[in-house]
Scaffold this motif. Structure first.
Motif, PDB file in Angstrom:
ATOM      1  N   LEU A 287       0.815  -1.397  -0.029  1.00  8.70           N
ATOM      2  CA  LEU A 287      -0.049  -0.234   0.196  1.00  8.70           C
ATOM      3  C   LEU A 287       1.121   1.254  -0.030  1.00  8.70           C
ATOM      4  CD1 LEU A 287      -2.758   1.118  -0.086  1.00  8.70           C
ATOM      5  CD2 LEU A 287      -2.700   0.949   2.539  1.00  8.70           C
ATOM      6  N   GLU A 288       1.866   1.236   0.941  1.00  6.65           N
ATOM      7  CA  GLU A 288       2.897   2.367   0.984  1.00  6.65           C
ATOM      8  C   GLU A 288       3.373   2.592  -0.548  1.00  6.65           C
ATOM      9  OE1 GLU A 288       3.333   5.205   2.753  1.00  6.65           O
ATOM     10  OE2 GLU A 288       1.619   3.990   3.903  1.00  6.65           O
TER      11      GLU A 288
ATOM     12  N   THR B   4      -7.459   1.315   0.088  1.00  9.34           N
ATOM     13  CA  THR B   4      -7.758   2.727  -0.174  1.00  9.34           C
ATOM     14  C   THR B   4      -9.082   3.285  -0.305  1.00  9.34           C
ATOM     15  OG1 THR B   4      -7.652   2.024  -2.590  1.00  9.34           O
ATOM     16  CG2 THR B   4      -5.506   2.951  -1.539  1.00  9.34           C
TER      17      THR B   4
ATOM     18  N   GLU C  55      -9.762   3.520   3.421  1.00  5.21           N
ATOM     19  CA  GLU C  55      -9.205   4.764   4.049  1.00  5.21           C
ATOM     20  C   GLU C  55      -9.641   6.158   3.442  1.00  5.21           C
ATOM     21  OE1 GLU C  55      -5.278   4.788   2.802  1.00  5.21           O
ATOM     22  OE2 GLU C  55      -4.608   3.176   4.231  1.00  5.21           O
TER      23      GLU C  55
ATOM     24  N   ARG D 112       0.999   4.090  -2.880  1.00  3.84           N
ATOM     25  CA  ARG D 112       0.864   5.577  -2.721  1.00  3.84           C
ATOM     26  C   ARG D 112       1.995   6.276  -3.350  1.00  3.84           C
ATOM     27  NH1 ARG D 112      -0.484   4.574   3.508  1.00  3.84           N
ATOM     28  NH2 ARG D 112      -2.791   4.451   3.250  1.00  3.84           N
ATOM     29  N   ASN D 113       3.160   5.825  -3.057  1.00  2.00           N
ATOM     30  CA  ASN D 113       4.341   6.613  -3.422  1.00  2.00           C
ATOM     31  C   ASN D 113       5.375   5.768  -4.018  1.00  2.00           C
ATOM     32  OD1 ASN D 113       6.402   8.556  -3.943  1.00  2.00           O
ATOM     33  ND2 ASN D 113       6.484   9.269  -1.673  1.00  2.00           N
TER      34      ASN D 113
END
Length: 99
Positions: free
Chosen positions: A3-4, A77, A80, A7-8
């Motif tokens: 997931l991290e 996501t 969240e 995200r980036n």
């Protein structure tokens, strides 16, 4: 971890470690394992690595083996980013509407 990275993708392993709350060495090991298992692609850009998720890779545990990584990322996501539901009416509000 996935997931991290989703995200980036340009994040340094040091940054990911700080967000997740584990050591950079642990992140290196996990990223290496994910890359070897086909969950991540790694591209060298200058002096840094950029990572991308292989969204069609299937989860490896038997109970989730039918699901692609994409579904896991979408589920997390969406959860969240979903707005909080308004609170249900309280007994005081119900009493007020009865009057």
């Amino acid at each position: 971890m996935l997931l991290e990275i989703a995200r980036n993708p340009q994040a340094r392993l040091r940054d990911i470690a700080a967000v997740i709350g584990i050591t950079e060495r642990a992140v290196q090991g996990i990223v290496s394992d994910l890359h070897e298992a086909g969950y991540l692609n790694r591209e060298r850009v200058g002096r840094r690595n950029h990572y991308s998720i292989n969204p069609d890779q299937r989860l490896r545990y038997p109970t989730e083996a039918d699901l692609p990584v994409r579904r896991l990322i979408e589920m997390l996501t969406t959860h969240e980013l979903a707005p909080l539901a308004p609170p249900s009416d309280t007994s005081a509000e119900r009493e007020a509407t009865r009057r």
